[in-house]
Structures are given as structure tokens and as C-alpha cells.
Design a protein around this motif. Structure first.
Motif, PDB file in Angstrom:
ATOM      1  N   ALA A 145       0.835  -1.199   0.000  1.00  0.00           N
ATOM      2  CA  ALA A 145       0.000   0.000   0.000  1.00  0.00           C
ATOM      3  C   ALA A 145       0.868   1.247   0.000  1.00  0.00           C
ATOM      4  CB  ALA A 145      -0.904  -0.001   1.223  1.00  0.00           C
ATOM      5  N   ALA A 146       0.304   2.325  -0.515  1.00  0.00           N
ATOM      6  CA  ALA A 146       1.009   3.606  -0.481  1.00  0.00           C
ATOM      7  C   ALA A 146       1.224   4.053   0.959  1.00  0.00           C
ATOM      8  CB  ALA A 146       0.207   4.659  -1.255  1.00  0.00           C
ATOM      9  N   THR A 147       0.253   3.773   1.807  1.00  0.00           N
ATOM     10  CA  THR A 147       0.357   4.076   3.238  1.00  0.00           C
ATOM     11  C   THR A 147       0.211   2.767   3.998  1.00  0.00           C
ATOM     12  OG1 THR A 147      -0.708   6.223   2.856  1.00  0.00           O
ATOM     13  CG2 THR A 147      -0.602   5.432   5.135  1.00  0.00           C
ATOM     14  N   PRO A 148       1.293   2.202   4.519  1.00  0.00           N
ATOM     15  CA  PRO A 148       1.237   0.868   5.136  1.00  0.00           C
ATOM     16  C   PRO A 148       0.351   0.787   6.376  1.00  0.00           C
ATOM     17  CG  PRO A 148       3.490   1.462   4.585  1.00  0.00           C
ATOM     18  CD  PRO A 148       2.670   2.703   4.420  1.00  0.00           C
ATOM     19  N   SER A 149       0.243   1.889   7.156  1.00  0.00           N
ATOM     20  CA  SER A 149      -0.569   1.840   8.369  1.00  0.00           C
ATOM     21  C   SER A 149      -1.142   3.217   8.673  1.00  0.00           C
ATOM     22  CB  SER A 149       0.261   1.339   9.562  1.00  0.00           C
ATOM     23  OG  SER A 149       1.282   2.265   9.886  1.00  0.00           O
ATOM     24  N   LEU A 150      -2.198   3.219   9.491  1.00  0.00           N
ATOM     25  CA  LEU A 150      -2.847   4.453   9.924  1.00  0.00           C
ATOM     26  C   LEU A 150      -2.879   4.494  11.443  1.00  0.00           C
ATOM     27  CD1 LEU A 150      -5.940   4.490   7.519  1.00  0.00           C
ATOM     28  CD2 LEU A 150      -3.896   5.929   7.327  1.00  0.00           C
ATOM     29  N   GLN A 151      -2.843   5.708  11.996  1.00  0.00           N
ATOM     30  CA  GLN A 151      -2.922   5.898  13.439  1.00  0.00           C
ATOM     31  C   GLN A 151      -4.269   6.524  13.796  1.00  0.00           C
ATOM     32  OE1 GLN A 151      -0.551   5.094  15.793  1.00  0.00           O
ATOM     33  NE2 GLN A 151       0.811   4.210  14.236  1.00  0.00           N
ATOM     34  N   PHE A 152      -4.956   5.942  14.765  1.00  0.00           N
ATOM     35  CA  PHE A 152      -6.239   6.466  15.228  1.00  0.00           C
ATOM     36  C   PHE A 152      -6.277   6.465  16.749  1.00  0.00           C
ATOM     37  CE2 PHE A 152      -7.407   4.373  11.144  1.00  0.00           C
ATOM     38  CZ  PHE A 152      -7.949   5.464  10.484  1.00  0.00           C
ATOM     39  N   GLU A 153      -7.024   7.382  17.290  1.00  0.00           N
ATOM     40  CA  GLU A 153      -7.361   7.267  18.701  1.00  0.00           C
ATOM     41  C   GLU A 153      -8.265   6.052  18.853  1.00  0.00           C
ATOM     42  OE1 GLU A 153      -9.157  10.811  20.115  1.00  0.00           O
ATOM     43  OE2 GLU A 153      -7.427  12.092  19.636  1.00  0.00           O
ATOM     44  N   SER A 154      -8.081   5.331  19.925  1.00  0.00           N
ATOM     45  CA  SER A 154      -8.833   4.082  20.087  1.00  0.00           C
ATOM     46  C   SER A 154     -10.335   4.308  20.099  1.00  0.00           C
ATOM     47  CB  SER A 154      -8.403   3.369  21.370  1.00  0.00           C
ATOM     48  OG  SER A 154      -8.578   4.214  22.491  1.00  0.00           O
ATOM     49  N   SER A 155     -10.781   5.504  20.522  1.00  0.00           N
ATOM     50  CA  SER A 155     -12.216   5.790  20.561  1.00  0.00           C
ATOM     51  C   SER A 155     -12.836   5.783  19.168  1.00  0.00           C
ATOM     52  CB  SER A 155     -12.467   7.138  21.241  1.00  0.00           C
ATOM     53  OG  SER A 155     -11.815   8.182  20.519  1.00  0.00           O
ATOM     54  N   ARG A 156     -12.034   6.045  18.129  1.00  0.00           N
ATOM     55  CA  ARG A 156     -12.561   6.082  16.769  1.00  0.00           C
ATOM     56  C   ARG A 156     -12.825   4.674  16.212  1.00  0.00           C
ATOM     57  NH1 ARG A 156      -9.314  10.032  12.867  1.00  0.00           N
ATOM     58  NH2 ARG A 156     -11.096   9.420  11.535  1.00  0.00           N
ATOM     59  N   MET A 157     -12.374   3.652  16.923  1.00  0.00           N
ATOM     60  CA  MET A 157     -12.547   2.275  16.444  1.00  0.00           C
ATOM     61  C   MET A 157     -13.770   1.609  17.047  1.00  0.00           C
ATOM     62  SD  MET A 157      -9.997   2.370  14.500  1.00  0.00           S
ATOM     63  CE  MET A 157      -9.951   0.705  13.874  1.00  0.00           C
ATOM     64  N   LYS A 158     -14.681   2.389  17.627  1.00  0.00           N
ATOM     65  CA  LYS A 158     -15.888   1.847  18.238  1.00  0.00           C
ATOM     66  C   LYS A 158     -16.662   0.992  17.233  1.00  0.00           C
ATOM     67  CE  LYS A 158     -20.172   3.148  20.584  1.00  0.00           C
ATOM     68  NZ  LYS A 158     -21.061   4.267  20.994  1.00  0.00           N
TER      69      LYS A 158
ATOM     70  N   ARG B 284      -7.504  -3.824  21.107  1.00  0.00           N
ATOM     71  CA  ARG B 284      -6.522  -3.736  22.186  1.00  0.00           C
ATOM     72  C   ARG B 284      -5.160  -4.274  21.743  1.00  0.00           C
ATOM     73  NH1 ARG B 284      -9.359  -6.323  26.075  1.00  0.00           N
ATOM     74  NH2 ARG B 284     -10.566  -4.401  26.367  1.00  0.00           N
ATOM     75  N   GLN B 285      -5.149  -5.304  20.903  1.00  0.00           N
ATOM     76  CA  GLN B 285      -3.885  -5.875  20.432  1.00  0.00           C
ATOM     77  C   GLN B 285      -3.098  -4.891  19.570  1.00  0.00           C
ATOM     78  OE1 GLN B 285      -4.869  -9.505  18.393  1.00  0.00           O
ATOM     79  NE2 GLN B 285      -5.755 -10.464  20.209  1.00  0.00           N
ATOM     80  N   MET B 286      -3.798  -3.930  18.949  1.00  0.00           N
ATOM     81  CA  MET B 286      -3.130  -2.957  18.074  1.00  0.00           C
ATOM     82  C   MET B 286      -2.911  -1.604  18.756  1.00  0.00           C
ATOM     83  SD  MET B 286      -5.082  -3.681  14.435  1.00  0.00           S
ATOM     84  CE  MET B 286      -6.724  -3.307  15.104  1.00  0.00           C
ATOM     85  N   THR B 287      -3.298  -1.505  20.027  1.00  0.00           N
ATOM     86  CA  THR B 287      -3.255  -0.208  20.719  1.00  0.00           C
ATOM     87  C   THR B 287      -2.009  -0.061  21.589  1.00  0.00           C
ATOM     88  OG1 THR B 287      -5.676  -0.159  20.778  1.00  0.00           O
ATOM     89  CG2 THR B 287      -4.513   1.322  22.282  1.00  0.00           C
ATOM     90  N   ARG B 288      -1.359   1.097  21.478  1.00  0.00           N
ATOM     91  CA  ARG B 288      -0.241   1.477  22.341  1.00  0.00           C
ATOM     92  C   ARG B 288      -0.467   2.911  22.783  1.00  0.00           C
ATOM     93  NH1 ARG B 288       0.137  -3.089  21.848  1.00  0.00           N
ATOM     94  NH2 ARG B 288       1.927  -4.451  21.403  1.00  0.00           N
ATOM     95  N   TRP B 289      -0.514   3.125  24.132  1.00  0.00           N
ATOM     96  CA  TRP B 289      -0.674   4.463  24.688  1.00  0.00           C
ATOM     97  C   TRP B 289      -1.904   5.185  24.114  1.00  0.00           C
ATOM     98  CZ3 TRP B 289       2.362   4.446  28.683  1.00  0.00           C
ATOM     99  CH2 TRP B 289       3.582   3.763  28.627  1.00  0.00           C
ATOM    100  N   GLY B 290      -2.990   4.436  23.974  1.00  0.00           N
ATOM    101  CA  GLY B 290      -4.241   5.030  23.536  1.00  0.00           C
ATOM    102  C   GLY B 290      -4.361   5.242  22.047  1.00  0.00           C
ATOM    103  N   SER B 291      -3.338   4.859  21.290  1.00  0.00           N
ATOM    104  CA  SER B 291      -3.351   5.039  19.835  1.00  0.00           C
ATOM    105  C   SER B 291      -3.336   3.685  19.141  1.00  0.00           C
ATOM    106  CB  SER B 291      -2.144   5.862  19.398  1.00  0.00           C
ATOM    107  OG  SER B 291      -2.135   6.032  17.992  1.00  0.00           O
ATOM    108  N   VAL B 292      -4.206   3.541  18.142  1.00  0.00           N
ATOM    109  CA  VAL B 292      -4.300   2.294  17.385  1.00  0.00           C
ATOM    110  C   VAL B 292      -3.472   2.401  16.108  1.00  0.00           C
ATOM    111  CG1 VAL B 292      -5.845   0.729  16.153  1.00  0.00           C
ATOM    112  CG2 VAL B 292      -6.602   1.817  18.276  1.00  0.00           C
ATOM    113  N   ALA B 293      -2.564   1.440  15.893  1.00  0.00           N
ATOM    114  CA  ALA B 293      -1.789   1.350  14.653  1.00  0.00           C
ATOM    115  C   ALA B 293      -2.431   0.272  13.786  1.00  0.00           C
ATOM    116  CB  ALA B 293      -0.331   1.016  14.941  1.00  0.00           C
ATOM    117  N   LEU B 294      -3.182   0.704  12.774  1.00  0.00           N
ATOM    118  CA  LEU B 294      -3.948  -0.227  11.943  1.00  0.00           C
ATOM    119  C   LEU B 294      -3.255  -0.458  10.608  1.00  0.00           C
ATOM    120  CD1 LEU B 294      -6.778  -1.737  11.628  1.00  0.00           C
ATOM    121  CD2 LEU B 294      -7.434   0.274  10.286  1.00  0.00           C
ATOM    122  N   PRO B 295      -2.814  -1.705  10.313  1.00  0.00           N
ATOM    123  CA  PRO B 295      -2.286  -1.998   8.974  1.00  0.00           C
ATOM    124  C   PRO B 295      -3.376  -1.752   7.935  1.00  0.00           C
ATOM    125  CG  PRO B 295      -1.782  -3.782  10.509  1.00  0.00           C
ATOM    126  CD  PRO B 295      -2.776  -2.896  11.190  1.00  0.00           C
TER     127      PRO B 295
END
Length: 805
Positions: free
Chosen positions: A256-269, A277-288
Motif C-alpha cells: 500500500a502507499a500508506t502501510p498503516s494508519l494511526q487512530f485514537e482508540s475511541s474512533r474504532m468503536k 486492544r492488540q493494536m493499541t499502544r498508549w491510547g493510539s491504534v496502529a492499523l495496517p
């Protein structure tokens, strides 16, 4: 080309969101080989009496079939009998007497090479009409000899756990593949074949199979640029090598042009909290942005803006991926032009049922039109669901590209909640009962059944592999299937069917040659009959004057989960796994029944857009009430399955089929336009803009949901390499198989298991393998003579049938 590569294992488009393909006791004397065919047939007849439906052993075979797949204890007891009887001495992989040790692969290749060179020398020396009449059969045998080593070695190197065996198989594969490439550029073979085909006296004397094989080989020689001048031929080879290199790089390195995206965990409701939770670090989600995490997010995240960002990143390919794709397409266009074709699609489709890209487009256009009302109704339902989902900026009056998966998932979840849990159905589908059901189905429809056979020491690559002999009521032993169906570490999870050896008639001359070679190299075979087929199975065909035939040898690969060792529960299949097994058995059925005299047209060696027909048709039988009644019983209570329960599940699976078909039409159209002459005008080292423009053009024309600017999903379309210009084939065969299912099997008075329907399908389709034009098969089984000529109108007619089952 002399070696016609097997199809790559078809990967079901639904799963991509799932690929296309050996005893040394006494010296064999020449006098044995010269014995008459009738005498040999009589000798075999005393050992192999064809079974009948009244044979007392059928019930025993039927019970054993279930037990060896469902009971590890029964399988262990069954499989150890032969080991004790033969004292542990290896019989060779697949009973190929050369393959009792890793070094045997080199011996196998060396002996085969001697046979090949003899044939080449003979063919190049033919002068008289009588000699030239043999060319088609001789070149078919040459192809068969190459396939014997290449197909088997390729399979062994991918599945065998022993690295020494893998390496030996790879070496044999490479040496024979290199020799094959030499033969494909040997102009004398092409010249002799064309010379023979041009003589009316010879051509008129050839059988339909010989004419078909001659035409296939002439086209394959042409596609390898053998008719070009030396300079152009070298350019053809260079471009071919580049296509292989770039194509493999494209498939293996899609990104992908952008391998991953960062979101606040609240946006993944809405997404599974444990997964988030497995993708979350310090309240931020790193989504491939590619793979299952992104797919799950687009199906479940409630916030539309978050889904939009994920969708855009998920559908945008990297610049490198797009450059590789455009280089691949441009080189394909160039190689077609060098070969004298208007486009790569024109070159590829000349020997397919479609015959031309214009006919493919007609088929896809007609199918899109037939499917449009269904897709429109599904979209209306999604929009109705969305209109009740009040969110700021949610555009309630339209379905956006990032909405479709989300609301479709809600519809599917609602339907699944009304049916019982999937494991309820699995209890009725133990692997043993399903294999038993397949055998019973085949016996009722085609008069053939699956009989467990003890494997000899060293015959298989893993102790879990079961051997089944296919027995015909009239013809006796007609095929061998090796079933490798259970999961294990390091094994590929992809289901597949492999033809390790094709059907082919073995001549008396070959028997004599086998005896002579055996006497020269040391007697490792008991008889000339064994030597002629390297120790693999043979039998005499009542259909062909009791001539000796090498039997189709097939491997079926699946990855079904084993039950815990502490449990009495057998392996239980999900409905999807059940359908997969029926699908792969459909390919096996084609190989089993397509017992032709020439291997180039045996079984699944047919046009790409015809190859999936038997397997897709078989999927319908998996859930047919008459078929379920043959086998679907609870593994503990033996209670029969209520067929309404599986119908509910099948209805769920087909709930949004209109959108799925629309998606496949889009990809089929994109495949055609990419393999037109347009890439010839593209600049070298482009940025991806050219292919992206065509991608959006196709989506604007055929998609009910607009594709937003900024996407370039074509960089993830890996099937463009393996199925270049033939991606339509799966939809095409689904349309034909649906028509055959409705008009032949469902309309019969005896229902889906009426033997008359089975005989009709076997005689009109399966028996011919690739030796009969696909349109003749389709027109014959449907009783539609107007279809037999094929062409653009026939393709359009198939499109109008739609994809239904």
C-alpha cells in the motif's frame, strides 16, 4: 508447447477478498513385452474383475471409507497392514519404483530423458506418409514423458517434509524444464507437425483427439515464437523472461502507499475490543491498511469518517507496485505484437472457448445487465438501513464506497442471528461421512466409487495421506487419488487438486521399449507393464479394445483441523469446508472420467474457461437435499440432518450475491482492458497514472457505487499475472454450471441423483477431458445445438443466463 503447464490452483475470488498444473526382482525380457494385448488383458482380468453394483464388497468398502477418515485407530490399523506384509522396504513415492530414495529422482529424470531423445530423433527423421501419421501421437507421448517428471517433481518439492527429497525433486524438475525449453524452440518438431497436419491423407486418418492435440501443439509452438526470425525469437525470449521476473515481483511484493494508519482508540468503536486492544499502544491504534485488520475495520467501525480513511488507504497501491504492474502489462502487449497478435488478450484467448476479447466483453456486458436488478435491490436495502443510522456527515441519501462492507455486514449478521450456530451443522459433516457421501453420490450418478487402498511403505509423503482407488462398475480400476486432507505445521492452507499423471494409452511399442530399457539399466520392475508406467497404476480399457492405459493419479490437498487426540470426536467440516471439498472433488472427477488416449487432452487439460465447470457444478451437490440424505448424519447419534437447516445457511451465504457478481464483472472487465493494445502507448517507467485512469473508467461504467478519486486498487490485483486475460473464466463457468444444474440435474424426475442425468453429463462433458470443443460439450449436455458453434453470440447467451444455482 510440448509441456502444457497445469492450471495454477484457482483461488476463489470470495476468499481473496482464494488459483489455475516411480521393483526390482526379475529381469523384464523382450519376449514378455511382445505378448499380445488380448493375452495381457486376460491375465489382468483374472486379477482385476470389474465390480458390479451387487458386489458383496461394496458395503464393506463404504464402511471402511468412513472409518479411515473418522477413526485414527482404524486408520492406524488399516495403514500398518501393508508395512508388515512388505517388511518395510520402500515401494517408492506413488509406487514409482525409481523414487525409493532421494537420488532416484535423478535416475527417473535420466531414464525419461533417454526416452525423450529417442522420440525426438525419430520424429525429426520421418519422411513417408506412414511415418508422419505418427507425429501427433509421438509428440503427445513426448509431452507426457516431460509431465511425468515435471508435474510429479513440482508437487513433491512443495509438499514433502524431507529437505533432501525436496532438493532432489527440484533438481529433477529444473533439468527436465530446461530440456522442455530446448524442445519448444526446436523448429524441426514444429515443421514436422505442420507438415503432417497439412497432408489430407494423414489429417483425415487422425482421430478427433489426434487432431485436437495437433492443433494445441501447433498453437503452443506459435505462442513460443518458433515461427519468428532468430532476432525476433531472441527478443521474444528476453521479454518472456522479463515478464516472469516482473510478474513474480508484482505478486510477491504488493504494498500500500500508506502501510498503516494511526487512530485514537475511541474512533474504532464497533470493532472487536479485544482485537483493537492488540493494536493499541498508549491510547493510539496502529492499523495496517491491508490484510484482515483493515477488512474487519471496514465491516465494523461505526464512524463513517474513520471508515473512509481506512478505505482510501486500503485501496491505494504504492508507486512501486503500480510501476511493476504497468511494466508487466506493457511487456505483455509487446510480446503479443511480436507474435503477430493485436493484443495479449487476442493471443491468450485464441484457444479458449471465448476465442476473442470482444466475446468476453459481450459475456460480461450481458451478465452485468442480468445482474443489475439484483445488485440494485441489494443497494436499496443497504440504503434503507443507512437512512436509519443518523450520524453527522453520514450522507444518508447515498451509499459511499466505504459504507458497502459496513452495512452489508449488518445485514449478514442479522440473518445469521436467526439461524443456529455454525457448529450445529458441522456435527453432521464429519470428514468420513462426507467422503462416504461423495462415493455414494458418484456411484449413483456415474457408476464409480471410492475404495480405500492400503499404501505401501514409502508410497506417500506423510503418514496421514490416504489412498483411494476409483472403481468403475463396468471398467474396473480407473484412477488413484491420494488424499492429504489434514492440517500440519508448514503445510499450505490452500485447497488444491493436482494431476500427477494423466490418462494415456500405452502402446505395444512402448511396452517393448520399457522392457529393453529395464534390461539395460537393471531390472527394478516385475513386468514390462510396470516399467511402461514407472510402477504407477495401469489397467486395460474395455472402451478401447482392452488396450493398456496409464491411470490418472491425483492428489487432493486440504487443511482440515484435526480433533484433539484426547477426544473421540472426528474432524468436523464447516459448510464452507464442505463446499470446498466438493469443489476439489469436481476437479478430480474431471481427471477420473476424462480418460483419453492422449494426455494433452486428458481430464482437466482443457481450455482455461472450461476447466472450472465440473468443480463449480459439484458445489451445488453439497447442499442438495437428495445428496445430503446420502450421508449427512450426526457423528454421535447418527441422526439425519434436517435439510432446511443447511438451506438457511446457504441462503445467508448468497444473500448479497448481486454485489459479489458485480465485483467480479468489474475485475473481469479490468483484466480485459489491461490486456488490450492500450499499454503499447504507455511510457516506460510510468507513475501508475495510466493504469489508474483505466481502473476508474471501468468502475464508472460498471459499478453501482462510485469509486472515490485517489484510489488505485489495481496494484493489489495479483490475479492479473496468473490469469492474464482469462479472469472472466470463473464467472463464465459459474453461469454454465448453474444452467446445467437447473436444466439437467434439477429437472430430472429422479432429482439431483438421477443416474440418467449423471450419464448424460459424463458422456457429454467429463469423458472428453479437453479432447472435445467446450461448446460441443455445453451444447450437447443442454440439448442446445445452436450453442455448439460458440462465438460471440453464444458468449452473450451465457451472460444472459446469469449466475444462479
Amino acid at each position: 508447447m510440448l509441456k502444457r503447464l497445469q492450471r495454477a490452483g484457482w483461488t476463489c475470488p470470495q476468499c481473496a477478498s482464494h488459483q489455475s498444473k516411480v521393483t526390482r526382482r526379475c529381469l523384464v525380457t523382450t519376449s514378455n513385452a511382445k505378448g499380445s494385448g488380448a493375452a495381457a488383458a486376460k491375465a489382468v482380468g483374472e486379477e482385476y474383475q470389474p465390480v458390479t453394483k451387487a458386489a458383496p464388497g461394496i458395503a464393506h468398502d463404504d464402511r471402511t471409507l468412513r472409518q479411515i477418515f473418522d477413526s485414527p485407530h482404524t486408520w492406524k490399523e488399516f495403514s500398518t497392514k501393508a508395512k508388515h506384509r512388505y517388511g518395510g522396504k520402500s515401494a517408492g513415492l506413488f509406487q514409482n519404483r525409481y523414487l525409493t530414495r532421494p537420488d532416484g529422482f535423478q535416475d527417473f529424470a535420466a531414464v525419461t530423458l533417454v526416452k525423450c531423445k529417442r522420440i525426438v530423433e525419430k520424429v525429426l527423421g520421418y519422411r513417408s506418409v506412414g511415418e508422419l501419421r505418427r507425429v501427433a501421437r509421438d509428440l503427445d507421448r513426448l509431452s507426457d514423458l516431460l509431465c511425468r517428471v515435471i508435474d510429479l517433481s513440482d508437487f513433491v518439492r512443495s509438499v514433502h517434509p524431507d529437505r533432501k527429497v525436496q532438493a532432489a525433486a527440484s533438481q529433477a524438475y529444473s533439468s527436465m524444464f530446461e530440456y522442455m525449453n530446448v524442445l519448444n524452440t526446436t523448429t524441426g518438431l514444429n515443421d514436422q507437425l505442420k507438415r503432417a497436419a497439412a497432408i489430407p491423407e494423414i489429417y483425415d486418418s487422425w482421430s478427433e483427439e489426434e487432431r485436437t492435440v495437433a492443433a494445441i501443439l501447433i498453437k503452443d509452438f506459435s505462442k513460443s515464437a518458433i515461427d519468428l526470425e532468430e532476432t525476433d525469437r531472441q527478443a521474444f525470449v528476453n521479454i518472456s523472461n522479463e515478464i516472469a521476473e516482473v510478474g513474480n515481483a508484482f505478486v510477491e511484493n504488493m504494498e500500500a502507499a500508506t502501510p498503516s494508519l494511526q487512530f485514537e482508540s475511541s474512533r474504532m468503536k464497533g470493532m472487536d475490543p479485544m482485537f483493537v486492544r492488540q493494536m493499541t499502544r498508549w491510547g493510539s491504534v496502529a492499523l495496517p491498511t491491508i490484510g484482515m485488520p483493515a477488512i474487519m475495520a471496514m465491516r465494523s467501525v461505526e464512524d463513517p469518517e474513520t471508515r473512509r480513511e481506512i478505505y482510501m488507504a486500503n485501496r491505494a497501491s504504492s508507486r512501486v507496485s503500480l510501476q511493476r504492474l504497468e511494466q508487466l502489462l506493457k511487456r505483455r502487449a509487446e510480446i503479443a505484437k511480436l507474435g503477430g497478435y493485436e493484443s495479449y488478450a487476442h493471443m491468450t484467448l485464441t484457444d479458449k472457448m471465448a476465442q476473442s476479447p470482444e466475446a468476453v466483453t459481450s459475456f460480461l456486458d450481458a451478465l452485468a445487465k442480468e445482474n443489475a436488478p439484483r445488485a440494485k435491490e441489494e443497494l436499496r436495502e443497504l440504503l434503507e438501513l443507512k437512512s436509519g443510522d443518523a450520524r453527522a456527515g453520514n450522507f444518508p441519501a447515498e451509499i459511499n464506497a466505504w459504507d458497502r462492507d459496513y452495512y452489508t455486514s449488518q445485514v449478514m449478521s442479522s440473518m445469521r442471528s436467526k439461524t443456529r450456530a455454525p457448529d450445529f451443522l458441522s456435527a453432521y459433516f464429519s470428514l468420513g461421512t462426507v467422503m462416504q457421501g461423495l462415493s455414494r453420490l458418484f456411484h449413483r450418478l456415474y457408476g464409480i466409487r471410492l475404495v480405500p487402498r492400503e499404501t505401501l511403505p514409502g508410497e506417500t509423503w506423510n503418514s496421514d495421506v490416504r489412498r483411494l482407488d476409483v472403481i468403475d462398475d463396468q471398467e474396473g480400476h480407473i484412477a488413484v487419488i491420494y488424499c492429504d486432507l489434514f492440517e500440519r505445521p508448514g503445510k499450505s492452507p490452500n485447497p488444491a487438486h493436482f494431476t500427477l499423471r494423466c490418462s494415456r494409452k500405452i502402446s505395444e511399442e512402448e511396452m517393448q521399449e520399457a522392457a529393453e530399457l529395464s534390461s539395460q539399466t537393471g531390472a527394478i520392475f516385475n513386468t514390462a507393464q510396470e516399467a511402461a508406467n514407472d510402477g504407477l497404476a495401469t489397467n486395460f480399457s474395455p472402451r478401447d479394445g482392452h488396450a493398456l492405459y496409464q491411470l490418472p493419479t491425483i492428489a487432493l490437498i486440504c487443511d482440515f483441523a484435526l480433533a484433539p487426540a484426547s477426544s473421540d470426536r472426528p474432524t468436523l467440516l464447516t459448510v464452507r469446508e464442505l463446499t470446498t471439498l466438493f469443489h476439489e472433488m469436481g476437479h478430480a472427477l474431471h481427471s477420473i472420467c476424462g480418460r483419453t488416449a492422449l494426455q494433452n487432452v486428458s481430464g482437466t487439460r482443457c481450455a482455461t474457461d472450461f476447466a472450472e465447470l465440473p468443480s463449480v457444478l459439484m458445489e451445488n451437490f453439497a447442499s442438495a437435499p437428495e445428496v445430503l440424505a446420502l450421508y449427512a448424519r450426526h457423528w454421535e447419534t447418527d441422526a439425519p440432518l434436517d435439510c432446511d437447516r443447511i438451506r438457511e445457511r446457504v441462503d445467508v451465504e448468497k444473500r448479497m450475491q448481486g454485489a459479489e457478481i458485480e465485483g467480479q464483472v468489474l475485475l473481469g472487465m479490468l483484466d480485459q482492458v489491461y490486456h488490450s493494445s492500450r499499454p503499447l502507448k504507455w511510457k516506460e517507467g510510468g507513475t501508475g497514472a495510466e493504469s489508474t485512469t483505466l481502473y476508474h473508467d471501468i468502475w464508472r461504467q460498471y459499478s453501482a457505487v462510485p469509486e472515490p478519486a485517489g484510489t488505485s486498487w489495481q496494484g493489489f490485483f495479483g490475479h492479473l499475472y496468473g490469469y492474464g486475460a482469462t479472469y472472466y473464466s470463473y464467472l463464465f463457468d459459474r453461469a454454465i454450471s448453474g444452467k446445467i444444474w437447473r436444466d439437467v440435474f434439477q429437472r430430472s424426475q429422479g432429482g439431483a441423483i438421477d443416474p440418467r442425468s449423471g450419464e448424460r453429463f459424463r458422456e457429454e462433458v467429463l469423458r472428453h477431458g479437453g479432447g472435445r470443443d467446450g461448446w460441443q460439450c455445453v451444447g450437447g449436455v443442454l440439448g442446445r445445438d445452436e450453442l455448439k458453434a460458440g462465438g460471440r453470440e453464444a458468449m452473450e447467451e451465457v451472460g444472459r443466463w446469469g449466475v444462479h444455482s
